[in-house]
Design an enzyme around this catalytic site. Structure first.
Site, PDB file in Angstrom:
ATOM      1  N   GLU A  22       0.833  -1.208   0.000  1.00  0.00           N
ATOM      2  CA  GLU A  22       0.000   0.000   0.000  1.00  0.00           C
ATOM      3  C   GLU A  22       0.864   1.254   0.000  1.00  0.00           C
ATOM      4  O   GLU A  22       1.811   1.370   0.770  1.00  0.00           O
ATOM      5  CB  GLU A  22      -0.895  -0.022   1.240  1.00  0.00           C
ATOM      6  CG  GLU A  22      -1.861   1.134   1.295  1.00  0.00           C
ATOM      7  CD  GLU A  22      -2.947   0.922   2.335  1.00  0.00           C
ATOM      8  OE1 GLU A  22      -3.592  -0.146   2.324  1.00  0.00           O
ATOM      9  OE2 GLU A  22      -3.129   1.817   3.167  1.00  0.00           O
TER      10      GLU A  22
ATOM     11  N   PRO B 273       2.304  11.192  -2.556  1.00  0.00           N
ATOM     12  CA  PRO B 273       3.259  12.086  -1.890  1.00  0.00           C
ATOM     13  C   PRO B 273       2.903  13.567  -2.089  1.00  0.00           C
ATOM     14  O   PRO B 273       2.057  13.888  -2.931  1.00  0.00           O
ATOM     15  CB  PRO B 273       4.577  11.785  -2.589  1.00  0.00           C
ATOM     16  CG  PRO B 273       4.304  10.731  -3.590  1.00  0.00           C
ATOM     17  CD  PRO B 273       2.850  10.617  -3.783  1.00  0.00           C
ATOM     18  N   LYS B 274       3.586  14.425  -1.326  1.00  0.00           N
ATOM     19  CA  LYS B 274       3.242  15.850  -1.368  1.00  0.00           C
ATOM     20  C   LYS B 274       4.052  16.652  -2.386  1.00  0.00           C
ATOM     21  O   LYS B 274       3.646  17.706  -2.817  1.00  0.00           O
ATOM     22  CB  LYS B 274       3.437  16.462   0.022  1.00  0.00           C
ATOM     23  CG  LYS B 274       2.441  15.929   1.026  1.00  0.00           C
ATOM     24  CD  LYS B 274       2.310  16.832   2.248  1.00  0.00           C
ATOM     25  CE  LYS B 274       1.197  16.383   3.151  1.00  0.00           C
ATOM     26  NZ  LYS B 274       1.357  14.990   3.646  1.00  0.00           N
TER      27      LYS B 274
ATOM     28  N   TYR C  63     -22.203   6.526   4.435  1.00  0.00           N
ATOM     29  CA  TYR C  63     -21.419   5.386   4.895  1.00  0.00           C
ATOM     30  C   TYR C  63     -20.745   4.690   3.712  1.00  0.00           C
ATOM     31  O   TYR C  63     -21.214   4.782   2.576  1.00  0.00           O
ATOM     32  CB  TYR C  63     -22.317   4.365   5.603  1.00  0.00           C
ATOM     33  CG  TYR C  63     -22.957   4.878   6.858  1.00  0.00           C
ATOM     34  CD1 TYR C  63     -22.181   5.292   7.940  1.00  0.00           C
ATOM     35  CD2 TYR C  63     -24.344   4.938   6.985  1.00  0.00           C
ATOM     36  CE1 TYR C  63     -22.761   5.760   9.105  1.00  0.00           C
ATOM     37  CE2 TYR C  63     -24.938   5.404   8.150  1.00  0.00           C
ATOM     38  CZ  TYR C  63     -24.142   5.818   9.199  1.00  0.00           C
ATOM     39  OH  TYR C  63     -24.716   6.278  10.347  1.00  0.00           O
TER      40      TYR C  63
ATOM     41  N   ARG D  18     -15.604   5.220   3.931  1.00  0.00           N
ATOM     42  CA  ARG D  18     -16.277   6.453   4.339  1.00  0.00           C
ATOM     43  C   ARG D  18     -15.275   7.604   4.309  1.00  0.00           C
ATOM     44  O   ARG D  18     -15.557   8.712   3.869  1.00  0.00           O
ATOM     45  CB  ARG D  18     -16.861   6.247   5.750  1.00  0.00           C
ATOM     46  CG  ARG D  18     -17.901   7.242   6.206  1.00  0.00           C
ATOM     47  CD  ARG D  18     -17.380   8.470   6.908  1.00  0.00           C
ATOM     48  NE  ARG D  18     -16.412   8.237   7.931  1.00  0.00           N
ATOM     49  CZ  ARG D  18     -16.659   8.236   9.223  1.00  0.00           C
ATOM     50  NH1 ARG D  18     -17.876   8.420   9.658  1.00  0.00           N
ATOM     51  NH2 ARG D  18     -15.680   8.055  10.100  1.00  0.00           N
TER      52      ARG D  18
ATOM     53  N   ASP E 233     -11.690   9.575   6.376  1.00  0.00           N
ATOM     54  CA  ASP E 233     -11.432  10.319   7.612  1.00  0.00           C
ATOM     55  C   ASP E 233     -12.085  11.685   7.479  1.00  0.00           C
ATOM     56  O   ASP E 233     -12.322  12.156   6.372  1.00  0.00           O
ATOM     57  CB  ASP E 233      -9.923  10.490   7.810  1.00  0.00           C
ATOM     58  CG  ASP E 233      -9.251   9.160   8.123  1.00  0.00           C
ATOM     59  OD1 ASP E 233      -9.855   8.364   8.864  1.00  0.00           O
ATOM     60  OD2 ASP E 233      -8.143   8.918   7.615  1.00  0.00           O
TER      61      ASP E 233
END
Ligand code: FAD
Length: 315
Positions: free
Chosen positions: A18, A22-23, A127, A108, A110
């Site tokens: 997984e 990245p930023k 949901y 769902r 965060d």
């Protein structure tokens, strides 16, 4: 039709990795390099997580497309309901479809960073099960749809029995596999798997494995928002060596590999899902896979579609 389900039927345990978007541009290049290297370990597929919000969501789609079409990796795209009106869900699914991606992990999500509590977006879903139902309705059997499972707690619910019921609802809505939150207590986990089976959840359950890269990360993850239970034996094994990174990695490898062996011996688990977000986690993941001896035979090396690779800066 799908490698994940073929893997379930095979004798040898299989595994997947997984990654998250990245930023920075450099981070993206590093990640494609890492995906390419880790392709060589022989995963059945890789996951790309979904970061709520504009750029990150766009990047998830782009990464799925690149991994699937240029790197030749089977992908599973995470997709969440956070800040996602139906139109955006449709866009993301279209990209996945067009890229040849046939696996979605429906979540769902965060709460967005600026909020403590999760709230439904207008014109969106409440949901994960609503998202599962929608994808099934729109795409019939094209996607294999996975959902998240929690053996100890989820962010806004600590009631494990209730979470099992909610998981059953997600499976009944049309999902075909479960990927779990990370954990370190294998007995607790297997007890939860039995509960799921008793509740009539018969689809494959794929454990989320977090390898141990450094002591600081180990402690942070175990005490973080997901607070998973760490067996006392693990703490006792780690405490005396906590300042020695090499020892921590070696001991961490032994502990995690032992946990994986118990999972596989239970007869319930046939596939391991490794969190491989960082360079350190790549190393730690590799050590565990080697220790378990589950790398596929390299008699038929994995084919890599060459023409695309140069444009991505890959050798
Ligand atoms: P749901 O199953 O919809 O549950 C959400 C909450 O609603 C729970 O408290 C549940 O108990 C409750 N609930 C469900 N059904 C009912 C009902 N009928 N009545 C009342 N309450 C109900 N987050 C991201 O943002 N991006 C990712 O890529 C990502 N990947 C993940 C991968 C895995 C394997 C896991 C385990 C989690 C991942 N998450 C990700 C985190 C996940 O989005 C959060 O944990 C989120 O808070 C719950 O998502 P869910 O899909 O489990 O939600």
């Amino acid at each position: 039709s799908n490698r994940l389900h073929e893997a379930e039927k095979s004798q040898k345990p299989t595994f997947s990795f997984e990654f998250f978007p990245p930023k920075t541009a450099q981070g993206i290049q590093n990640l494609y390099d890492r995906m390419d290297r880790m392709h060589g370990f022989g995963p059945t597929y890789i996951d790309v997580t979904w970061g709520a919000g504009g750029r990150s969501a766009h990047l998830t789609c782009e990464m799925v497309k690149t991994a699937q079409t240029a790197l030749g990796l089977e992908t599973c795209m995470h997709l969440t309901c956070t800040d996602m009106p139906k139109s955006k869900i449709d866009e993301a699914l279209k990209v996945a479809y067009a890229s040849g991606c046939t696996n979605i992990l429906a979540l769902r999500g965060d709460p967005p960073r600026e909020h403590d509590k999760w709230e439904a977006t207008s014109g969106g879903f409440r949901y994960a099960k609503d998202l599962v139902r929608y994808i099934r309705q729109e795409y019939k059997d094209h996607f294999d749809i996975g959902v998240a499972g929690y053996s100890e707690r989820c962010e806004d619910n600590e009631d494990v029995d209730q979470l099992v019921q909610h998981l059953k609802e997600k499976v009944d809505a049309g999902s075909t596999f479960v990927v779990t939150q990370m954990f370190y207590d294998v007995d607790l986990f297997l007890e939860w798997v039995r509960k799921c089976r008793q509740a009539g959840i018969t689809v494959p359950i794929i454990p989320g494995i977090m390898p141990i890269s450094t002591y600081a990360a180990f402690v942070r993850r175990a005490n973080g928002p997901m607070r998973c239970h760490v067996p006392q034996t693990w703490l006792d094994a780690m405490e005396p060596i906590k300042n020695d990174d090499v020892e921590v990695r070696e001991q961490g490898k032994n502990l995690v590999a032992e946990m994986c062996r118990k999972l596989l011996e239970s007869g319930e688990i046939h596939h391991l899902h490794f969190h491989s977000y960082t360079m350190n986690l790549e190393k730690a993941t590799r050590m565990v896979i080697e220790e378990l001896g589950i790398m596929p035979d390299m008699e038929s090396p994995i084919e890599k579609p060459l023409p695309w690779r140069q444009s991505l800066g890959l050798k």
